[in-house]
Write a protein that holds these residues in place. Structure first.
Motif, PDB file in Angstrom:
ATOM      1  N   UNK A 120      41.087   8.435 -89.848  1.00 16.71           N
ATOM      2  CA  UNK A 120      40.990   7.637 -91.325  1.00 16.71           C
ATOM      3  C   UNK A 120      39.784   8.484 -91.726  1.00 16.71           C
ATOM      4  N   UNK A 121      40.273   8.372 -93.086  1.00 18.92           N
ATOM      5  CA  UNK A 121      38.848   9.856 -93.747  1.00 18.92           C
ATOM      6  C   UNK A 121      39.120   8.905 -94.788  1.00 18.92           C
ATOM      7  N   UNK A 122      37.538   9.621 -95.495  1.00 17.09           N
ATOM      8  CA  UNK A 122      37.422   8.865 -97.206  1.00 17.09           C
ATOM      9  C   UNK A 122      38.467   8.980 -97.837  1.00 17.09           C
ATOM     10  N   UNK A 123      39.422   9.243 -98.261  1.00 16.04           N
ATOM     11  CA  UNK A 123      40.185   9.239 -99.251  1.00 16.04           C
ATOM     12  C   UNK A 123      40.616   8.020 -98.659  1.00 16.04           C
ATOM     13  N   UNK A 124      40.943   7.420 -97.397  1.00 12.63           N
ATOM     14  CA  UNK A 124      41.558   6.486 -97.093  1.00 12.63           C
ATOM     15  C   UNK A 124      41.060   5.390 -97.808  1.00 12.63           C
ATOM     16  N   UNK A 125      39.380   5.541 -97.394  1.00 17.81           N
ATOM     17  CA  UNK A 125      38.815   4.406 -97.987  1.00 17.81           C
ATOM     18  C   UNK A 125      38.819   3.586 -98.977  1.00 17.81           C
ATOM     19  N   UNK A 126      39.298   5.094 -99.998  1.00 20.93           N
ATOM     20  CA  UNK A 126      39.206   5.163-101.773  1.00 20.93           C
ATOM     21  C   UNK A 126      41.006   4.822-101.895  1.00 20.93           C
TER      22      UNK A 126
END
Length: 459
Positions: free
Chosen positions: A116-122
């Motif tokens: 899970x990355x920041x890209x997935x959060x956003x």
């Protein structure tokens, strides 16, 4: 001046009574009365300028305090775009990367969160559900803080693998707020104030502080079980009230200032990036980015977000890029008829806009097939092949559709040449259905691709 407004002005000069009979005030007050909305404010921007603001009703039923352009409403999930912009500011400064793993900022994460990355959060592709659906729909009395909130997030059941699908999910944006604080080493409210509110000229916006004395703050309401009378909104604890995904208090004209500043490039570099959808691991556009839905509104290409909070507020912003017009509506009623209110404004200010109107159903077989698929979803608790939009978890979709008493045809669109897309696929038509829940109803549009699949469900 747009063609629609020019025509309205000319007709008003020739037929003075027309302005009264079909004017904005009459239409907005009619929708408010039918929807039992205590009060609202709105703002419209065009070509980088605020061209219209307005207010109706009361900010407090108890005090009969009238709304004004300065009345402040909780904007709920529309707050996500400020957390998203804060993250993008840090990305532009080289302090954050879309590919940063979430484990860089939090410890003790479940194995299901691997990758899970920041890209997935956003982009809302974490696989996590909407936690506000898990927390009972009533008062929130638990005195959470960031640590206890993260423990709640870790316990959530995943709806899909990381990066595989879009699922509307607030935990990702709550975590974005936490990450901004960790990197900037200051409270989110301070970072957003200094890097967004002040550059945008937003002097009437802040994060919610339940105990602060805030000039012009509206009281929030919800409908009672009879669907007619109102009661006060639910209580939530201070941390939950000010969480990054839902915690901003603002005015409609301040929100219009935000839209203008964002589009002008005063907040982030190359602001068009905000309206580029994130993608799944397989490359499918997720139609969401940085706190905005990239999805059609009434068949027109649009960027939008709604907000609805159990404390008694609901709000909506829709930006139409083809005409460079935005419409913002803030109300102090949970579950207010936002679409109808936006429609009134859009029909006056957005060229080419038209809301669905009841008409003779010229393809009852197609409509019947759609309604049968929705009933099947509610009964079988699985998505039928006809419906390709799986953005809402099947459990939540089935529960909501299971409460529908009747489906009524409400209109049909030919979307050829309008440029609207969903999941990266051109949209060819749409069917509007009114979902009757007994004591209330809600209209949805079901958008079709050329293969006859429903690839987007929305406004």
């Amino acid at each position: 001046m747009s063609r629609s407004r020019t025509l309205f002005v000319l007709l008003s000069l020739v037929f003075p009574g027309l302005a009264v009979a079909t004017g904005l005030d009459t239409a907005m007050k009619k929708v408010m009365k039918e929807g039992h909305v205590p009060g609202l404010t709105f703002a419209v921007t065009e070509n980088g300028k605020i061209i219209k603001t307005g207010h109706y009703g009361v900010a407090s039923l108890e005090l009969r305090a009238p709304c004004s352009d300065a009345t402040r409403f909780e904007i709920a999930s529309m707050s996500k775009m400020f957390a998203g912009a804060a993250a993008l500011i840090l990305i532009d400064e080289g302090l954050l990367s879309l590919d940063d793993p979430v484990s860089k900022f939090f410890t003790g994460l479940p194995a299901t969160w691997d990758g899970m990355t920041v890209r997935n959060l956003l982009g809302m592709s974490t696989g996590l559900p909407e936690d506000w659906n898990v927390i009972p729909w009533a008062d929130v009395l638990t005195n959470y803080d960031e640590n206890s909130m993260m423990e709640e997030f870790k316990s959530l059941k995943m709806l899909s693998g990381v990066g595989e699908e879009f699922h509307y999910s607030s935990p990702g944006y709550a975590m974005i707020g936490m990450i901004v604080e960790k990197i900037s080493k200051q409270p989110l409210k301070v970072f957003v104030r200094d890097h967004i509110f002040r550059p945008a000229g937003m002097t009437e916006s802040s994060y919610v502080d339940p105990v602060a004395v805030v000039p012009g703050r509206a009281d929030g309401y919800q409908l009672q079980n009879d669907g007619v009378h109102v009661k006060r909104g639910y209580y939530v604890t201070p941390y939950m009230h000010a969480r990054a995904d839902a915690g901003i208090l603002s005015t409609a004209r301040d929100f219009a200032r935000w839209v203008v500043a964002l589009r002008a490039g005063r907040i982030v570099k190359n602001p068009d990036r905000i309206f580029e959808p994130f993608r799944s691991r397989s490359g499918v556009p997720l139609d969401y980015g940085y706190g905005w839905f990239i999805s059609p509104y009434r068949g027109l290409r649009a960027f939008q977000h709604t907000g609805g909070y159990r404390t008694g507020f609901s709000s909506d912003v829709v930006y139409f890029p083809a005409s460079d017009v935005s419409v913002t509506v803030l109300t102090n009623l949970s579950g207010a008829p936002l679409d109808d209110l936006v429609d009134v404004l859009a029909q006056m200010y957005v060229p080419g806009f038209h809301a669905p109107k009841p008409d003779v159903d010229k393809d009852k077989a197609e409509t019947g097939k759609l309604i049968a698929a929705l009933k099947s979803l509610a009964k079988e608790r699985r998505y039928p092949d006809l419906i390709q939009d799986h953005s809402m978890s099947v459990e939540v979709a089935a529960a909501r559709l299971g409460a529908v008493k009747e489906y009524r045809f409400a209109g049909r669109y030919d979307l050829s040449g309008r440029g609207a897309t969903a999941l990266g696929v051109p949209l060819t038509s749409a069917i509007a259905l009114e979902l009757d829940f007994g004591k209330s109803s809600h209209e949805l549009l079901f958008y079709f691709d050329k293969q006859g699949h429903v690839v987007h469900i929305g406004d």
